[in-house]
Scaffold this motif. Structure first.
Motif, PDB file in Angstrom:
ATOM      1  N   ARG A 223      -9.897  -7.878 -14.867  1.00 35.30           N
ATOM      2  CA  ARG A 223     -10.499  -6.866 -14.063  1.00 35.30           C
ATOM      3  C   ARG A 223     -10.711  -7.476 -12.765  1.00 35.30           C
ATOM      4  NH1 ARG A 223     -11.676  -2.775 -17.559  1.00 35.30           N
ATOM      5  NH2 ARG A 223     -11.889  -3.176 -19.843  1.00 35.30           N
ATOM      6  N   VAL A 224      -9.998  -6.749 -11.711  1.00 30.98           N
ATOM      7  CA  VAL A 224     -10.021  -7.362 -10.323  1.00 30.98           C
ATOM      8  C   VAL A 224     -10.852  -6.359  -9.556  1.00 30.98           C
ATOM      9  CG1 VAL A 224      -8.882  -7.874  -8.266  1.00 30.98           C
ATOM     10  CG2 VAL A 224      -7.818  -8.454 -10.597  1.00 30.98           C
ATOM     11  N   GLU A 225     -11.980  -6.767  -8.998  1.00 33.15           N
ATOM     12  CA  GLU A 225     -13.002  -6.028  -8.410  1.00 33.15           C
ATOM     13  C   GLU A 225     -12.504  -5.488  -7.024  1.00 33.15           C
ATOM     14  OE1 GLU A 225     -15.702  -4.019  -8.669  1.00 33.15           O
ATOM     15  OE2 GLU A 225     -16.342  -4.580 -10.563  1.00 33.15           O
ATOM     16  N   CYS A 226     -11.930  -4.307  -6.613  1.00 32.59           N
ATOM     17  CA  CYS A 226     -11.431  -4.123  -5.500  1.00 32.59           C
ATOM     18  C   CYS A 226     -11.509  -2.572  -4.906  1.00 32.59           C
ATOM     19  CB  CYS A 226      -9.694  -4.330  -5.569  1.00 32.59           C
ATOM     20  SG  CYS A 226      -8.985  -3.218  -6.873  1.00 32.59           S
ATOM     21  N   GLY A 227     -12.926  -2.233  -5.453  1.00 33.88           N
ATOM     22  CA  GLY A 227     -13.086  -0.534  -4.867  1.00 33.88           C
ATOM     23  C   GLY A 227     -13.104  -0.687  -3.327  1.00 33.88           C
ATOM     24  N   ASP A 228     -13.502  -1.570  -2.682  1.00 40.83           N
ATOM     25  CA  ASP A 228     -13.503  -1.610  -1.188  1.00 40.83           C
ATOM     26  C   ASP A 228     -12.129  -1.356  -0.524  1.00 40.83           C
ATOM     27  OD1 ASP A 228     -16.064  -1.882  -1.257  1.00 40.83           O
ATOM     28  OD2 ASP A 228     -16.211  -4.166  -0.909  1.00 40.83           O
ATOM     29  N   TRP A 229     -10.975  -1.674  -1.474  1.00 39.40           N
ATOM     30  CA  TRP A 229      -9.962  -1.397  -0.780  1.00 39.40           C
ATOM     31  C   TRP A 229      -9.046  -0.132  -1.485  1.00 39.40           C
ATOM     32  CZ3 TRP A 229     -12.147  -5.873  -1.483  1.00 39.40           C
ATOM     33  CH2 TRP A 229     -12.108  -6.919  -0.349  1.00 39.40           C
ATOM     34  N   PHE A 230      -9.828   0.755  -2.044  1.00 42.36           N
ATOM     35  CA  PHE A 230      -9.126   1.931  -2.655  1.00 42.36           C
ATOM     36  C   PHE A 230      -8.710   2.926  -1.525  1.00 42.36           C
ATOM     37  CE2 PHE A 230     -11.536   2.329  -6.983  1.00 42.36           C
ATOM     38  CZ  PHE A 230     -10.824   1.251  -7.362  1.00 42.36           C
ATOM     39  N   GLU A 231      -9.350   2.813  -0.395  1.00 39.12           N
ATOM     40  CA  GLU A 231      -8.954   3.852   0.721  1.00 39.12           C
ATOM     41  C   GLU A 231      -7.524   3.112   1.192  1.00 39.12           C
ATOM     42  OE1 GLU A 231     -10.427   5.722   4.899  1.00 39.12           O
ATOM     43  OE2 GLU A 231     -11.546   4.109   3.857  1.00 39.12           O
ATOM     44  N   THR A 232      -7.505   2.141   1.305  1.00 37.59           N
ATOM     45  CA  THR A 232      -6.271   1.271   1.833  1.00 37.59           C
ATOM     46  C   THR A 232      -5.088   1.502   0.797  1.00 37.59           C
ATOM     47  OG1 THR A 232      -7.481  -0.492   2.716  1.00 37.59           O
ATOM     48  CG2 THR A 232      -5.115  -0.885   2.448  1.00 37.59           C
ATOM     49  N   ARG A 233      -5.252   1.535  -0.300  1.00 42.40           N
ATOM     50  CA  ARG A 233      -4.298   1.828  -1.465  1.00 42.40           C
ATOM     51  C   ARG A 233      -3.962   3.198  -1.178  1.00 42.40           C
ATOM     52  NH1 ARG A 233      -7.516   3.376  -6.666  1.00 42.40           N
ATOM     53  NH2 ARG A 233      -7.882   5.194  -5.298  1.00 42.40           N
ATOM     54  N   ASP A 234      -5.028   4.178  -1.027  1.00 38.75           N
ATOM     55  CA  ASP A 234      -4.316   5.622  -0.814  1.00 38.75           C
ATOM     56  C   ASP A 234      -3.669   5.882   0.365  1.00 38.75           C
ATOM     57  OD1 ASP A 234      -6.055   6.171  -3.225  1.00 38.75           O
ATOM     58  OD2 ASP A 234      -7.390   7.612  -2.399  1.00 38.75           O
ATOM     59  N   ARG A 235      -3.921   5.216   1.548  1.00 38.73           N
ATOM     60  CA  ARG A 235      -3.366   5.422   2.751  1.00 38.73           C
ATOM     61  C   ARG A 235      -1.736   4.820   2.433  1.00 38.73           C
ATOM     62  NH1 ARG A 235      -4.176   2.810   6.994  1.00 38.73           N
ATOM     63  NH2 ARG A 235      -5.616   1.014   6.119  1.00 38.73           N
ATOM     64  N   ALA A 236      -1.799   3.794   1.542  1.00 38.89           N
ATOM     65  CA  ALA A 236      -0.278   3.245   1.450  1.00 38.89           C
ATOM     66  C   ALA A 236       0.387   4.184   0.714  1.00 38.89           C
ATOM     67  CB  ALA A 236      -0.556   1.843   0.601  1.00 38.89           C
ATOM     68  N   LEU A 237      -0.277   4.759  -0.435  1.00 37.13           N
ATOM     69  CA  LEU A 237       0.465   5.721  -1.360  1.00 37.13           C
ATOM     70  C   LEU A 237       1.050   6.936  -0.603  1.00 37.13           C
ATOM     71  CD1 LEU A 237       1.352   6.148  -4.131  1.00 37.13           C
ATOM     72  CD2 LEU A 237      -1.126   7.085  -4.823  1.00 37.13           C
ATOM     73  N   ILE A 238      -0.082   7.453   0.334  1.00 33.82           N
ATOM     74  CA  ILE A 238       0.432   8.590   1.073  1.00 33.82           C
ATOM     75  C   ILE A 238       1.610   8.581   2.052  1.00 33.82           C
ATOM     76  CG2 ILE A 238      -0.404  10.290   2.763  1.00 33.82           C
ATOM     77  CD1 ILE A 238      -3.153  10.097   1.477  1.00 33.82           C
ATOM     78  N   ALA A 239       1.553   7.253   2.529  1.00 35.77           N
ATOM     79  CA  ALA A 239       2.875   6.750   3.391  1.00 35.77           C
ATOM     80  C   ALA A 239       4.220   7.305   2.581  1.00 35.77           C
ATOM     81  CB  ALA A 239       2.773   5.458   3.666  1.00 35.77           C
ATOM     82  N   HIS A 240       4.201   7.178   1.250  1.00 37.74           N
ATOM     83  CA  HIS A 240       5.339   7.716   0.710  1.00 37.74           C
ATOM     84  C   HIS A 240       5.473   9.094   0.500  1.00 37.74           C
ATOM     85  CE1 HIS A 240       6.545   3.524  -0.705  1.00 37.74           C
ATOM     86  NE2 HIS A 240       5.456   3.038  -0.767  1.00 37.74           N
ATOM     87  N   ALA A 241       5.685   9.721   1.608  1.00 39.09           N
ATOM     88  CA  ALA A 241       5.253  11.099   1.681  1.00 39.09           C
ATOM     89  C   ALA A 241       6.462  12.026   0.696  1.00 39.09           C
ATOM     90  CB  ALA A 241       5.764  11.559   3.011  1.00 39.09           C
ATOM     91  N   THR A 242       7.415  11.575   0.364  1.00 40.73           N
ATOM     92  CA  THR A 242       8.358  12.302  -0.413  1.00 40.73           C
ATOM     93  C   THR A 242       7.994  12.242  -1.942  1.00 40.73           C
ATOM     94  OG1 THR A 242       9.889  10.268  -0.863  1.00 40.73           O
ATOM     95  CG2 THR A 242      10.736  11.727   1.010  1.00 40.73           C
ATOM     96  N   GLN A 243       7.361  11.451  -2.073  1.00 35.09           N
ATOM     97  CA  GLN A 243       6.865  11.320  -3.583  1.00 35.09           C
ATOM     98  C   GLN A 243       5.219  11.644  -3.744  1.00 35.09           C
ATOM     99  OE1 GLN A 243       9.126   9.699  -5.882  1.00 35.09           O
ATOM    100  NE2 GLN A 243      10.346  10.307  -3.960  1.00 35.09           N
ATOM    101  N   ILE A 244       4.558  11.763  -2.781  1.00 31.83           N
ATOM    102  CA  ILE A 244       3.184  11.897  -2.956  1.00 31.83           C
ATOM    103  C   ILE A 244       2.769  13.051  -2.166  1.00 31.83           C
ATOM    104  CG2 ILE A 244       0.846  10.949  -2.779  1.00 31.83           C
ATOM    105  CD1 ILE A 244       2.332   9.781  -5.098  1.00 31.83           C
ATOM    106  N   ASP A 245       2.005  14.149  -2.830  1.00 29.60           N
ATOM    107  CA  ASP A 245       1.401  15.514  -1.956  1.00 29.60           C
ATOM    108  C   ASP A 245      -0.082  14.863  -1.640  1.00 29.60           C
ATOM    109  OD1 ASP A 245       0.223  17.513  -1.233  1.00 29.60           O
ATOM    110  OD2 ASP A 245       0.731  18.758  -2.853  1.00 29.60           O
TER     111      ASP A 245
END
Length: 298
Positions: A223-245
């Motif tokens: 289990r890798v503690e990485c909650g401080d980077w959840f916002e970065t994760r979400d921004r990267a996911l939203i960058a895949h605009a055709t796949q993510i609303d």
């Protein structure tokens, strides 16, 4: 070990890297780890899942180019390197019976032949740690299952001087993990928190479907503690605009709730050629020098 730490994440399509292990990767990049995403296909047959872009003729006619640009944006957000292995998306077959897979697609390749570009990339990048999907692909997409197959073969073959002798000098990775992007423990914990606090949960149908399927939960070893980077994760996911609303269910649970309820990304150690004590809190457990082990996040 005093040399540069390197992590390779092997994924089937552009966007998979941002929905599975992205916060971990962003954290490791900030720690100075060299991180490379290997993307097996271009995602050419992926449906446009964002309703805001459905029916856009440019997107539909240029999906391969569009998804490459999305991957470029996500890569920059995460701070990782990225390489394409060059295979063609197999699509997700639907129907009963399932239709045949398209000729020439990734999932129909010979596993030994399809592993060669990954072996070559491993020998060039020299990762100590590799992550990928379990034998079920995380979910049964043919490209995810094929990604598992070639990664398992490449993990062993990359260090074998008799295997793929024309594909670079041998390099043996030391640890291989399955990433568990959506473990049911996390889904149930978030569902319980939301319902107990009077909020609508997007996970009810998901849990019911899981229980009906009778599937067993996978073991989580790391289990890798990485909650401080959840916002970065979400921004990267939203960058895949055709796949993510950005207004869809992926983002209905506030980040502060996610951090409070389940602040880790979770992995299953599949192979290790070094001694390590389970459970772990670091993909590089057993590989770090004492000074590195004392850094934040470990």
């Amino acid at each position: 070990m005093t040399e540069q730490l390197r992590l390779m994440a092997v994924h089937a399509h552009p966007d998979d890297e941002s929905s599975k292990g992205a916060a971990s990767m962003a954290m490791y990049v900030e720690q100075g780890v060299d991180v490379l995403v290997a993307t097996c296909t271009g995602g050419e047959r992926g449906s446009v899942l964002n309703p805001k872009l459905q029916g856009d003729p440019f997107v539909e006619e240029n999906i391969h180019e569009v998804r490459r640009k999305e991957m470029d944006a996500a890569r920059e957000i995460l701070g990782v390197k990225q390489a394409w292995l060059g295979f063609v998306d197999s699509g997700l077959p639907e129907g009963d019976p399932l239709p045949p897979l398209p000729e020439g697609c990734f999932a129909l390749q010979d596993v030994a032949e399809a592993a060669e570009p990954l072996v070559r990339l491993i020998r060039e990048f020299k990762p100590q740690v590799i992550t990928t999907y379990d034998e079920n692909g995380g979910y049964p997409h043919p490209d995810h299952i094929m990604t598992h197959k070639i990664t398992m073969l490449a993990f062993d073959a990359a260090g074998d001087p008799d295997a793929y002798p024309e594909s670079g000098e041998p390099w043996q990775p030391l640890k291989l993990y399955y990433n568990h992007g959506f473990p049911m423990g996390r889904i149930r914990a978030l569902h319980a928190y939301l319902t107990e606090h009077g909020h609508e949960s997007p996970y009810g149908e998901w849990i019911a479907g899981w229980e009906k399927s009778g599937r067993k939960e996978r073991e989580i070893t790391t289990r890798v503690e990485c909650g401080d980077w959840f916002e970065t994760r979400d921004r990267a996911l939203i960058a895949h605009a055709t796949q993510i609303d950005p207004d869809g269910p992926w983002f209905r649970v506030p980040l502060d709730v996610q951090r409070e309820v389940w602040s880790t990304e979770d992995y299953e150690l599949s192979r290790s050629l070094i001694d390590t004590d389970l459970p772990e809190n670091d993909l590089f457990a057993g590989l770090r020098t004492p000074s590195l082990a004392a850094e934040p996040g470990n």
